[in-house]
Design a protein around this motif. Structure first.
Motif, PDB file in Angstrom:
ATOM      1  N   LEU A 191     -19.316  98.825  -2.056  1.00  0.00           N
ATOM      2  CA  LEU A 191     -19.815  99.890  -2.926  1.00  0.00           C
ATOM      3  C   LEU A 191     -20.574  99.320  -4.119  1.00  0.00           C
ATOM      4  O   LEU A 191     -21.673  99.780  -4.445  1.00  0.00           O
ATOM      5  CB  LEU A 191     -18.658 100.740  -3.441  1.00  0.00           C
ATOM      6  N   SER A 192     -19.984  98.292  -4.762  1.00  0.00           N
ATOM      7  CA  SER A 192     -20.660  97.733  -5.940  1.00  0.00           C
ATOM      8  C   SER A 192     -21.962  97.066  -5.539  1.00  0.00           C
ATOM      9  O   SER A 192     -22.950  97.142  -6.265  1.00  0.00           O
ATOM     10  CB  SER A 192     -19.793  96.707  -6.662  1.00  0.00           C
ATOM     11  N   VAL A 193     -21.970  96.385  -4.370  1.00  0.00           N
ATOM     12  CA  VAL A 193     -23.200  95.730  -3.919  1.00  0.00           C
ATOM     13  C   VAL A 193     -24.265  96.788  -3.628  1.00  0.00           C
ATOM     14  O   VAL A 193     -25.410  96.672  -4.053  1.00  0.00           O
ATOM     15  CB  VAL A 193     -22.931  94.850  -2.687  1.00  0.00           C
ATOM     16  N   LEU A 194     -23.873  97.841  -2.905  1.00  0.00           N
ATOM     17  CA  LEU A 194     -24.826  98.910  -2.580  1.00  0.00           C
ATOM     18  C   LEU A 194     -25.441  99.487  -3.848  1.00  0.00           C
ATOM     19  O   LEU A 194     -26.634  99.767  -3.918  1.00  0.00           O
ATOM     20  CB  LEU A 194     -24.130 100.025  -1.794  1.00  0.00           C
ATOM     21  N   GLU A 195     -24.588  99.662  -4.862  1.00  0.00           N
ATOM     22  CA  GLU A 195     -25.059 100.246  -6.110  1.00  0.00           C
ATOM     23  C   GLU A 195     -26.139  99.393  -6.761  1.00  0.00           C
ATOM     24  O   GLU A 195     -27.075  99.913  -7.377  1.00  0.00           O
ATOM     25  CB  GLU A 195     -23.873 100.378  -7.068  1.00  0.00           C
ATOM     26  N   GLU A 196     -26.023  98.071  -6.588  1.00  0.00           N
ATOM     27  CA  GLU A 196     -26.988  97.164  -7.213  1.00  0.00           C
ATOM     28  C   GLU A 196     -28.277  97.009  -6.394  1.00  0.00           C
ATOM     29  O   GLU A 196     -29.267  96.500  -6.874  1.00  0.00           O
ATOM     30  CB  GLU A 196     -26.357  95.776  -7.403  1.00  0.00           C
ATOM     31  N   MET A 197     -28.235  97.423  -5.130  1.00  0.00           N
ATOM     32  CA  MET A 197     -29.419  97.252  -4.284  1.00  0.00           C
ATOM     33  C   MET A 197     -30.512  98.252  -4.656  1.00  0.00           C
ATOM     34  O   MET A 197     -30.225  99.297  -5.231  1.00  0.00           O
ATOM     35  CB  MET A 197     -29.052  97.473  -2.802  1.00  0.00           C
ATOM     36  N   GLU A 253     -33.504  99.698   0.184  1.00  0.00           N
ATOM     37  CA  GLU A 253     -32.696  98.760   0.954  1.00  0.00           C
ATOM     38  C   GLU A 253     -31.275  99.292   1.135  1.00  0.00           C
ATOM     39  O   GLU A 253     -30.645  99.081   2.168  1.00  0.00           O
ATOM     40  CB  GLU A 253     -32.666  97.399   0.261  1.00  0.00           C
ATOM     41  N   ARG A 254     -30.779  99.983   0.102  1.00  0.00           N
ATOM     42  CA  ARG A 254     -29.451 100.584   0.195  1.00  0.00           C
ATOM     43  C   ARG A 254     -29.391 101.553   1.388  1.00  0.00           C
ATOM     44  O   ARG A 254     -28.471 101.508   2.203  1.00  0.00           O
ATOM     45  CB  ARG A 254     -29.129 101.330  -1.103  1.00  0.00           C
ATOM     46  N   ALA A 255     -30.428 102.384   1.500  1.00  0.00           N
ATOM     47  CA  ALA A 255     -30.447 103.371   2.587  1.00  0.00           C
ATOM     48  C   ALA A 255     -30.533 102.691   3.944  1.00  0.00           C
ATOM     49  O   ALA A 255     -29.885 103.116   4.909  1.00  0.00           O
ATOM     50  CB  ALA A 255     -31.620 104.331   2.394  1.00  0.00           C
ATOM     51  N   ASP A 256     -31.296 101.591   4.016  1.00  0.00           N
ATOM     52  CA  ASP A 256     -31.435 100.879   5.294  1.00  0.00           C
ATOM     53  C   ASP A 256     -30.089 100.305   5.741  1.00  0.00           C
ATOM     54  O   ASP A 256     -29.707 100.429   6.902  1.00  0.00           O
ATOM     55  CB  ASP A 256     -32.459  99.734   5.181  1.00  0.00           C
ATOM     56  N   LEU A 257     -29.393  99.639   4.800  1.00  0.00           N
ATOM     57  CA  LEU A 257     -28.100  99.046   5.146  1.00  0.00           C
ATOM     58  C   LEU A 257     -27.104 100.145   5.507  1.00  0.00           C
ATOM     59  O   LEU A 257     -26.377 100.043   6.506  1.00  0.00           O
ATOM     60  CB  LEU A 257     -27.578  98.197   3.974  1.00  0.00           C
ATOM     61  N   PHE A 258     -27.103 101.199   4.729  1.00  0.00           N
ATOM     62  CA  PHE A 258     -26.197 102.320   4.977  1.00  0.00           C
ATOM     63  C   PHE A 258     -26.366 102.852   6.406  1.00  0.00           C
ATOM     64  O   PHE A 258     -25.402 103.119   7.112  1.00  0.00           O
ATOM     65  CB  PHE A 258     -26.462 103.428   3.958  1.00  0.00           C
ATOM     66  N   ASN A 259     -27.622 102.954   6.833  1.00  0.00           N
ATOM     67  CA  ASN A 259     -27.910 103.476   8.171  1.00  0.00           C
ATOM     68  C   ASN A 259     -27.353 102.594   9.280  1.00  0.00           C
ATOM     69  O   ASN A 259     -27.167 103.046  10.410  1.00  0.00           O
ATOM     70  CB  ASN A 259     -29.415 103.637   8.366  1.00  0.00           C
ATOM     71  N   MET A 277     -18.518 107.795  -3.760  1.00  0.00           N
ATOM     72  CA  MET A 277     -19.690 107.735  -4.646  1.00  0.00           C
ATOM     73  C   MET A 277     -19.772 108.941  -5.557  1.00  0.00           C
ATOM     74  O   MET A 277     -19.244 110.004  -5.246  1.00  0.00           O
ATOM     75  CB  MET A 277     -20.972 107.715  -3.809  1.00  0.00           C
ATOM     76  N   ALA A 278     -20.493 108.754  -6.688  1.00  0.00           N
ATOM     77  CA  ALA A 278     -20.752 109.893  -7.571  1.00  0.00           C
ATOM     78  C   ALA A 278     -21.696 110.855  -6.838  1.00  0.00           C
ATOM     79  O   ALA A 278     -22.447 110.443  -5.959  1.00  0.00           O
ATOM     80  CB  ALA A 278     -21.385 109.407  -8.863  1.00  0.00           C
ATOM     81  N   ARG A 279     -21.640 112.118  -7.215  1.00  0.00           N
ATOM     82  CA  ARG A 279     -22.361 113.127  -6.467  1.00  0.00           C
ATOM     83  C   ARG A 279     -23.865 112.847  -6.357  1.00  0.00           C
ATOM     84  O   ARG A 279     -24.445 112.862  -5.269  1.00  0.00           O
ATOM     85  CB  ARG A 279     -22.136 114.513  -7.092  1.00  0.00           C
ATOM     86  N   GLN A 280     -24.477 112.534  -7.494  1.00  0.00           N
ATOM     87  CA  GLN A 280     -25.932 112.362  -7.483  1.00  0.00           C
ATOM     88  C   GLN A 280     -26.348 111.171  -6.619  1.00  0.00           C
ATOM     89  O   GLN A 280     -27.307 111.235  -5.866  1.00  0.00           O
ATOM     90  CB  GLN A 280     -26.427 112.164  -8.909  1.00  0.00           C
ATOM     91  N   GLU A 281     -25.583 110.088  -6.765  1.00  0.00           N
ATOM     92  CA  GLU A 281     -25.833 108.880  -5.983  1.00  0.00           C
ATOM     93  C   GLU A 281     -25.725 109.197  -4.499  1.00  0.00           C
ATOM     94  O   GLU A 281     -26.512 108.737  -3.682  1.00  0.00           O
ATOM     95  CB  GLU A 281     -24.759 107.869  -6.372  1.00  0.00           C
ATOM     96  N   ARG A 282     -24.718 109.982  -4.150  1.00  0.00           N
ATOM     97  CA  ARG A 282     -24.467 110.339  -2.757  1.00  0.00           C
ATOM     98  C   ARG A 282     -25.633 111.130  -2.177  1.00  0.00           C
ATOM     99  O   ARG A 282     -26.123 110.848  -1.095  1.00  0.00           O
ATOM    100  CB  ARG A 282     -23.176 111.169  -2.678  1.00  0.00           C
TER     101      ARG A 282
END
Lengths: 457, 457
Positions: B92-98, B102-108, B122-127
């Protein structure tokens, strides 16, 4: 190329306004067009309709700075035509307003007498700068760099640097990446405007800057600039001379143009087409002929080896004419597989994905893949072999298929490395060259196997 | 791919320090390496040496922000392996810093269960932001854009906007191009930081901004983004949704990656190789086999038509065996000329140099060029025809050469337009397809002419 519909409309509106002498209407229309779009309209006017007069009138309506900008977007030969019809005075003012890289390019197109005249009327520093930029060989970092960068003398504070940025802003190609130079002009470090903006105004740039700057020498190839800009996501790349002095920068947009033009060049090389000076729809017919004919004629002679091979095996062919039916299939398949393998390597080497050291590993991989491809294709063709010529012919065809596809793929894979080794561009391992080589070998392989199997030798 | 020598050295030093547990040495070594270089070392460790443990230990030594940055440079499958071995908390912390793209690509890449777990924490807006970015189809503007841009509310003054830039600077992908949005989130205009810096602090951004912004819709193709960025020399391209609301930007470096990967895809298509998920040196063998085999086997069957053609002309061949000698030469030459013509068109269309409307004009040009090429090649081969089979055979071979080269070139030229017309990618008009079609036609043309001339029909 033809204009897109909206641009075609713009062109007609402009021409109508020009014809009717509606200067106000032109002053209203012209600022709405982006430089890249307006230059495309002008290019079409010169090249398709041979209407240089309208182009010159339209350019006359533009303020000097914009005129220089639009001119820079035009292809070289059009720029030259426009420049030739300008007075020395006007051309000098336009050159002054151009980016330093475009200025040097246009200057190089002028004939020597005109160059002399213009140089004599320039200020000394301007003249030196132009002569230097115009002297770099085409295809090098020096030839595509601009000298309009922001240099910050080492020792400045953040607020002094910020002042310098504001002063340089109107002329610099980019103000977003700053270069710190020592008193000898050597590149000492770099700093982004973003870093500068959030820094304490009293801090010294020397304490903030990144000292390990990615840089390139003036005479390195432009592909290398593009590769580094892409790899490290740079906004601009500093270019240094042999004494490590900063002499220019290449910005991201110029690097992107290099990537496109290098890819096009490799595509054409991949089909043994020489380097075109312009897009395929604009290049002169004679040039297009010359760029294509050399290899085609060379390959005519190479192809004669296939013919000689066939002559050698005349007896085998006479004994079993059904073998000829499969000839185009076998050499075609080998050529296709080989061209695929060559393309994978050539492109891999161009993008930096494949290095010379990977050769051994890739050879093993290709052996496995090509072997499987050959087997699959042999299985596909075997039943047809039985139908057409009986089991013996089917066996010959299937065995030849595996051998030819395997041989062709390995040849296609290795050729780019061999060419690279002897100092040629790997892209010369083009589909026509590879398929021609494989055609000749395919004939030999096929009929050797046929002779062995059918005559029991 | 193999590492370059300096990187190989860096790798060994890092591994030694890791083995001996010299944490301080690592803290000294790691910051010296650029993210692009460090990620290449890590990639090699995972893929060549299967040493995920060392990769994880090295990543552990990096500060969180840099860890996220380096991770973003790694190929998808390596990112996934690393992510799988991280705790939810750490990931989670790594994703937040990306970066958001790139965050969306890894998430997928993560499996659904893990996605659910992460989203819930995650916080609502971030989500919402992540879910939205992850939802765009691959190959579209939406899939490569980032939501880390600087938006300036309409109505702000220059000094307010400058403040906003400073605040956003640490997170934004670029701060050099600013986007002005109205209260509904619609894109109202754009302003470069350079313009902002030289403007009067009290002026309103609305009075300074350029209102006619080049923009693209989320679901447009990524090639179109790259084409526009290259054409207009943009630093970043704003992406809007169907209600004209600004939803992201694509920066110049991502556009450049698109140009490279699209060129590679077209190279491979040009040889009938399917789209590879990774570089040729890394993609699994099975995948490489599959991407190459389809067309090769299809072409085996297409090639059988050439065989059938030969069978039909068996009598002609029997009467004059010398004709077979020239068979590989003639069909090879037609194939080469056709593949050249196809490549010129396909590349011209890809770079926007050639449009569908240019078809008629280009046909005329190709007719002239191909006719001259065919004549040249016929002249080159005629003497050999006389030597091998006498004057009649020479005449047949020369006439066939002109006809086949002309026919092949026209087929190669027209095929990309035809494919484009029926909605296929013109790049499918690949060298293997073109040469195979020309092989079959060449056989027919050659033996028809031979039958006519030699038997006097």
């Amino acid at each position: 190329m033809s204009l897109s519909e909206p641009l075609q409309e713009h062109k007609e509106t402009l021409l109508t306004a020009l014809e009717q002498g509606q200067r106000e209407r032109l002053d209203e229309l012209l600022p709405e067009l982006r430089a890249a779009d307006l230059s495309e309209i002008l290019e079409e006017l010169v090249e398709e309709e041979d209407d240089l007069a309208s182009v010159l009138s339209l350019l006359d309506c533009l303020p000097l700075e914009r005129r220089a900008n639009v001119l820079g977007y035009l292809p070289g030969e059009v720029q030259l035509e426009v420049a030739q019809s300008m007075s020395d005075e006007l051309l000098l003012s336009v050159l002054e307003e151009m980016g330093s890289d475009e200025r040097a390019d246009l200057f190089n197109l002028l004939d020597e007498d005109r160059q002399e005249v213009l140089l004599r009327r320039m200020a000394r520093q301007e003249r030196e700068d132009l002569k230097r930029l115009a002297s770099y060989e085409e295809g090098t970092a020096g030839a595509i760099m601009t000298s309009d960068y922001v240099a910050i003398p080492s020792g400045m504070t953040v607020s002094q640097a910020m002042m310098r940025v504001r002063q340089t802003a109107p002329d610099a190609e980019t103000v977003y990446q700053l270069y710190i130079v020592d008193p000898e002009g050597k590149l000492a470090g770099t700093l982004s405007l973003r870093q500068l903006m959030v820094a304490r105004p009293g801090a010294r740039v020397d304490d903030l800057m990144i000292k390990d700057v990615i840089r390139i020498s003036v005479d390195e190839a432009q592909e290398e600039v593009a590769r580094l800009v892409a790899r490290y996501d740079l906004l601009a790349m500093p270019v240094i001379d042999h004494d490590d002095r900063l002499v220019g920068i290449v910005t991201h947009d110029d690097a992107m143009d290099v990537v496109e033009s290098e890819a096009t060049e490799d595509f054409h090389k991949g089909m043994s087409i020489g380097q075109l000076e312009d897009g395929v729809s604009r290049v002169p017919l004679w040039s297009l002929y010359r760029k294509r004919v050399t290899w085609l004629v060379l390959l005519v002679f190479a192809n004669l080896f296939s013919g000689a091979g066939i002559a050698y095996f005349e007896d085998t062919i006479a004994a079993q004419v059904a073998l000829v039916f499969f000839l185009p299939l076998l050499i075609g398949s080998g050529g296709n597989a080989g061209a695929q393998a060559a393309t994978l390597m050539v492109r891999g080497m161009a993008t930096g994905d494949v290095g010379v050291k990977d050769w051994g590993k890739l050879l093993g991989r290709e052996l496995l893949v090509a072997g499987s491809l050959g087997l699959t294709m042999a299985l596909a063709v075997a039943p047809i072999g039985v139908m057409r010529g009986g089991e013996a012919v089917a066996m010959v065809v299937a065995t030849s298929m595996v051998t030819i596809v395997l041989f062709g793929s390995l040849l296609g894979m290795c050729l780019p490395f061999v060419l690279n080794r002897v100092g040629w561009d790997p892209a010369t391992a083009s589909a026509p060259l590879v398929t021609t080589l494989i055609d000749a070998s395919g004939v030999l392989i096929y009929f050797t196997i046929a002779t062995a199997v059918l005559t029991g030798v």
